[in-house]
Design a protein around this motif. Structure first.
Motif, PDB file in Angstrom:
ATOM      1  N   GLY A 237       0.766  -1.240   0.000  1.00  0.00           N
ATOM      2  CA  GLY A 237       0.000   0.000   0.000  1.00  0.00           C
ATOM      3  C   GLY A 237       0.791   1.281   0.000  1.00  0.00           C
ATOM      4  O   GLY A 237       0.263   2.329  -0.349  1.00  0.00           O
ATOM      5  N   THR A 238       2.085   1.282   0.411  1.00  0.00           N
ATOM      6  CA  THR A 238       2.840   2.537   0.433  1.00  0.00           C
ATOM      7  C   THR A 238       3.257   2.920  -0.985  1.00  0.00           C
ATOM      8  O   THR A 238       3.399   2.052  -1.859  1.00  0.00           O
ATOM      9  N   PRO A 239       3.487   4.198  -1.256  1.00  0.00           N
ATOM     10  CA  PRO A 239       3.704   4.653  -2.637  1.00  0.00           C
ATOM     11  C   PRO A 239       4.898   4.027  -3.343  1.00  0.00           C
ATOM     12  O   PRO A 239       4.880   3.886  -4.565  1.00  0.00           O
ATOM     13  N   ASP A 240       5.958   3.664  -2.622  1.00  0.00           N
ATOM     14  CA  ASP A 240       7.181   3.214  -3.272  1.00  0.00           C
ATOM     15  C   ASP A 240       7.344   1.701  -3.268  1.00  0.00           C
ATOM     16  O   ASP A 240       8.315   1.184  -3.819  1.00  0.00           O
ATOM     17  N   ASP A 241       6.415   0.967  -2.647  1.00  0.00           N
ATOM     18  CA  ASP A 241       6.521  -0.485  -2.581  1.00  0.00           C
ATOM     19  C   ASP A 241       5.944  -1.134  -3.835  1.00  0.00           C
ATOM     20  O   ASP A 241       5.268  -0.492  -4.648  1.00  0.00           O
ATOM     21  N   GLY A 242       6.210  -2.442  -3.970  1.00  0.00           N
ATOM     22  CA  GLY A 242       5.495  -3.230  -4.960  1.00  0.00           C
ATOM     23  C   GLY A 242       4.147  -3.632  -4.379  1.00  0.00           C
ATOM     24  O   GLY A 242       3.638  -3.045  -3.417  1.00  0.00           O
ATOM     25  N   PHE A 243       3.552  -4.688  -4.960  1.00  0.00           N
ATOM     26  CA  PHE A 243       2.285  -5.153  -4.416  1.00  0.00           C
ATOM     27  C   PHE A 243       2.490  -5.948  -3.127  1.00  0.00           C
ATOM     28  O   PHE A 243       1.830  -5.708  -2.126  1.00  0.00           O
ATOM     29  N   MET A 244       3.410  -6.931  -3.152  1.00  0.00           N
ATOM     30  CA  MET A 244       3.521  -7.884  -2.054  1.00  0.00           C
ATOM     31  C   MET A 244       4.746  -7.665  -1.166  1.00  0.00           C
ATOM     32  O   MET A 244       4.780  -8.163  -0.042  1.00  0.00           O
ATOM     33  N   VAL A 245       5.769  -6.980  -1.658  1.00  0.00           N
ATOM     34  CA  VAL A 245       7.002  -6.790  -0.896  1.00  0.00           C
ATOM     35  C   VAL A 245       6.897  -5.526  -0.035  1.00  0.00           C
ATOM     36  O   VAL A 245       6.572  -4.446  -0.533  1.00  0.00           O
ATOM     37  N   PHE A 246       7.162  -5.682   1.264  1.00  0.00           N
ATOM     38  CA  PHE A 246       7.203  -4.546   2.187  1.00  0.00           C
ATOM     39  C   PHE A 246       8.647  -4.033   2.227  1.00  0.00           C
ATOM     40  O   PHE A 246       9.509  -4.633   2.874  1.00  0.00           O
ATOM     41  N   ARG A 247       8.927  -2.950   1.512  1.00  0.00           N
ATOM     42  CA  ARG A 247      10.280  -2.398   1.478  1.00  0.00           C
ATOM     43  C   ARG A 247      10.595  -1.645   2.778  1.00  0.00           C
ATOM     44  O   ARG A 247       9.683  -1.079   3.410  1.00  0.00           O
ATOM     45  N   PRO A 248      11.879  -1.581   3.175  1.00  0.00           N
ATOM     46  CA  PRO A 248      12.256  -0.772   4.337  1.00  0.00           C
ATOM     47  C   PRO A 248      12.415   0.713   4.011  1.00  0.00           C
ATOM     48  O   PRO A 248      12.843   1.484   4.858  1.00  0.00           O
ATOM     49  N   TYR A 249      12.088   1.116   2.789  1.00  0.00           N
ATOM     50  CA  TYR A 249      12.243   2.518   2.390  1.00  0.00           C
ATOM     51  C   TYR A 249      11.152   3.382   3.038  1.00  0.00           C
ATOM     52  O   TYR A 249       9.974   3.005   3.077  1.00  0.00           O
ATOM     53  N   VAL A 250      11.549   4.543   3.548  1.00  0.00           N
ATOM     54  CA  VAL A 250      10.623   5.538   4.081  1.00  0.00           C
ATOM     55  C   VAL A 250      11.025   6.898   3.514  1.00  0.00           C
ATOM     56  O   VAL A 250      12.206   7.256   3.516  1.00  0.00           O
ATOM     57  N   SER A 251      10.047   7.647   3.023  1.00  0.00           N
ATOM     58  CA  SER A 251      10.328   8.960   2.439  1.00  0.00           C
ATOM     59  C   SER A 251      10.949   9.889   3.470  1.00  0.00           C
ATOM     60  O   SER A 251      10.594   9.856   4.650  1.00  0.00           O
ATOM     61  N   LYS A 252      11.874  10.729   3.028  1.00  0.00           N
ATOM     62  CA  LYS A 252      12.484  11.711   3.911  1.00  0.00           C
ATOM     63  C   LYS A 252      11.523  12.855   4.237  1.00  0.00           C
ATOM     64  O   LYS A 252      11.727  13.574   5.214  1.00  0.00           O
TER      65      LYS A 252
ATOM     66  N   ILE B 187       8.240 -12.779  -6.128  1.00  0.00           N
ATOM     67  CA  ILE B 187       7.926 -14.153  -5.737  1.00  0.00           C
ATOM     68  C   ILE B 187       7.528 -14.087  -4.265  1.00  0.00           C
ATOM     69  O   ILE B 187       8.276 -13.569  -3.433  1.00  0.00           O
ATOM     70  N   TRP B 188       6.353 -14.623  -3.916  1.00  0.00           N
ATOM     71  CA  TRP B 188       5.857 -14.465  -2.565  1.00  0.00           C
ATOM     72  C   TRP B 188       5.033 -15.678  -2.164  1.00  0.00           C
ATOM     73  O   TRP B 188       4.591 -16.457  -3.010  1.00  0.00           O
ATOM     74  N   GLY B 189       4.833 -15.828  -0.859  1.00  0.00           N
ATOM     75  CA  GLY B 189       4.023 -16.939  -0.401  1.00  0.00           C
ATOM     76  C   GLY B 189       4.111 -17.141   1.093  1.00  0.00           C
ATOM     77  O   GLY B 189       4.612 -16.300   1.852  1.00  0.00           O
TER      78      GLY B 189
END
Length: 581
Positions: A45-60, A257-259
């Motif tokens: 759901g965050t703007p910079d993520d893919g659909f299934m991967v939760f990235r550790p990126y956070v906007s400055k 790839i997710w599951g």
């Protein structure tokens, strides 16, 4: 169960305790049919993520965001997912033929490190098959409802570490679901759950690699009955994605790839990566930023299953649209500072004698107006004269009234060349227009030298060896035409500096051979100086037998090693070192 997972969570004691509480709290109450959330997708759901991967990126920049995603999954619950009996499978229809999930999400990112997110899925349409209760699977009620609501999800994420160049990141997240959904549409679990995960990523420049893994603490659920044996409990969830930014990051393509798989033994079963409890899917996707400020984003993707576990879809399609706003967009703007108008007076300004707009203090020609022409349109001076318009100013142009032809030969002198190398063969007929030669009827040889050749590697090849009187430095008369060709080349190519290097075979003592090679190279240099080549364009040295180009064990090899080499020093800067080391 909570003690058993303590080692997985390290220092995140508070998050771990919260997950244990949610898992314990989630034990269901007795009910006629204890079904569960069938949709295995947990979208970020965050703007910079893919659909299934939760990235550790956070906007400055502090911001809040929102997005909605619509999906479709084909055959998310099949007969092989709910029973192990082949005969029962053959007599069953697919229990759930399709689902249309709608994900609504929003959240905030702040302090360049933290994210909070809320998500609520809906299921506007579910397409059931025939209830498998008649086959002894489940307790009935599958397919009684065609639409419903999913469980409410609350997320908290944190970026723990970021590399100095902002290419690598590590983070963690805690996700909690609150039982809110419609169980009869497989929209909700029978109790609360908690997912604790760690994530990491690295930006390799051309592409980004990111992923997460964690433990999902869930209440025990499943599909039972006489022949039903799908048991669901705590799970290991994972996702990894590779993303390729394009068009200045306006377009990004990715593959995920997710599951998940169960990690809880129930009824003496070990479902870890078992057939019915393991979900593996791939999802190809793209993201496109719609507006100039890159605040509105469109995501789209599709994939298939790689395993037969419950919730794995034969086909999964997803599309979403979202946006974000900065906190600063809503801050009250400070009023503009008042502008104080100062009366303009001539004495306030530097004088501009020639009136070209450049004050005399910076005008390089204070008495001549700037004309704005190249090459220096703002120095306060008019451009130098160029009568023939060839871009070479008259002061440097040897032919100020005849434009340079820029044919690749002598283009810096400002003169057009008809016969650049002066060998009486016109350039348009000359096969070697920058090397003096003689007219020839042979194809490819007209106007080319016959005893030497200018090579691309920065050497002048001697096609016939230069010969000296035996044991002496005297150049034989038969070799003088060879040197004359080299001299003719240097008179045309006046930019060349040349190194003359002598070599011998290994017969005789090394000391004598080195001395002889040096004296012969020097003799060649003196001959060329006497013929009009400037001394500062030539240097000479000798290396005796130390740099053979062939074997000294044969007559022909020794003959090849006795040679004089010409190297163009300023055409390739390292050639001198190459020939002298």
């Amino acid at each position: 169960m909570c003690v058993r997972h303590r080692g997985l969570l390290g220092g995140w004691k508070s998050l771990f305790a919260f997950g244990c509480f949610a898992a314990l709290f989630g034990h269901p109450k007795p009910a006629a049919a204890q079904y569960f959330t069938l949709d295995r997708a947990i979208t970020s759901g965050t703007p910079d993520d893919g659909f299934m991967v939760f990235r550790p990126y956070v906007s400055k920049e502090d911001r809040f965001y929102m997005n909605g995603a619509l999906g479709f999954s084909l055959n998310p619950l099949r007969s092989e997912s709910v029973t192990a009996e082949p005969s029962v499978r053959r007599g069953m229809e697919t229990p759930i033929r399709g689902q249309f999930p709608l994900y609504l999400q929003g959240g905030v990112q702040f302090l360049g490190r933290y994210s909070l997110n809320v998500a609520l899925p809906f299921y506007p349409l579910q397409i059931p098959g025939r209830d498998p209760n008649s086959s002894g699977v489940g307790r009935g009620g599958i397919g009684d409802a065609y639409a419903g609501v999913g469980d409410l999800r609350l997320d908290a994420r944190m970026k723990i570490w970021e590399s100095e160049k902002q290419r690598g990141r590590i983070g963690a997240a805690a996700l909690v679901t609150i039982p809110w959904g419609t169980e009869s549409t497989f929209g909700g679990d029978t109790g609360a759950s908690a997912l604790l995960l760690a994530n990491a990523e690295h930006d390799f420049g051309p592409f980004l690699l990111s992923g997460h893994a964690g433990v999902h603490f869930k209440a025990p659920m499943g599909i039972g009955g006489t022949n039903g044996n799908l048991l669901i409990g705590h799970e290991l969830r994972y996702a990894i994605g590779a993303y390729l930014p394009m068009k200045g990051d306006r377009l990004r393509l990715g593959l995920e790839i997710w599951g998940s798989t169960s990690i809880e033994n129930r009824s003496n079963q070990s479902p870890f990566f078992g057939e019915r409890n393991t979900t593996v899917e791939w999802l190809a996707q793209g993201r496109y930023l719609l507006d100039r400020k890159k605040r509105f984003f469109l995501n789209f993707g599709g994939g298939t299953r790689l395993s037969a576990g419950y919730g794995s879809s034969d086909i999964r399609l997803l599309g979403s649209i979202g946006t974000y706003f900065l906190f600063s967009d809503f801050e009250e703007k400070a009023p503009a500072a008042p502008v104080k108008v100062i009366e303009s007076k001539p004495e306030y300004y530097d004088p501009d004698t020639d009136g070209d707009g450049y004050p005399d203090t910076i005008d390089q020609c204070p008495n001549e107006k700037e004309d704005g022409k190249a090459p220096r349109p703002s120095d306060g001076c008019p451009a130098p004269s160029d009568r023939d318009g060839d871009g070479i100013f008259d002061v440097d142009d040897k032919c100020p009234d005849a434009a340079e032809d820029f044919d690749g030969y002598g283009d810096q002198d400002g003169c057009p060349e008809v016969d650049f190398d002066g060998d009486s063969v016109p350039d348009d007929e000359d096969d070697c227009p920058d090397e003096p030669g003689k007219p020839s009827a042979k194809e490819g040889q007209n106007g080319c030298p016959t005893l030497t050749k200018l090579s691309d590697d920065g050497t002048v090849q001697i096609l016939t060896p230069i010969e000296f009187d035996r044991g002496k430095t005297t150049i034989k008369a038969t070799s003088l035409p060879i040197l004359d060709e080299v001299i003719a080349l240097l008179k045309v190519r006046t930019e060349f500096r040349v190194g003359i290097y002598g070599h011998t075979d290994n017969l005789g003592s090394r000391e004598n051979n080195i001395r002889l090679s040096q004296e012969r190279a020097e003799e060649v240099r003196r001959y060329m100086v006497d013929k009009g080549i400037e001394e500062d364009r030539l240097e000479s040295d000798g290396f005796g037998p130390d740099k053979p180009i062939d074997s000294n064990d044969t007559f022909n090899g020794r003959a090849r090693n006795r040679r004089v080499e010409f190297v163009i020093l300023n055409q390739q800067a390292n050639l001198k070192e190459q020939f002298t080391e």
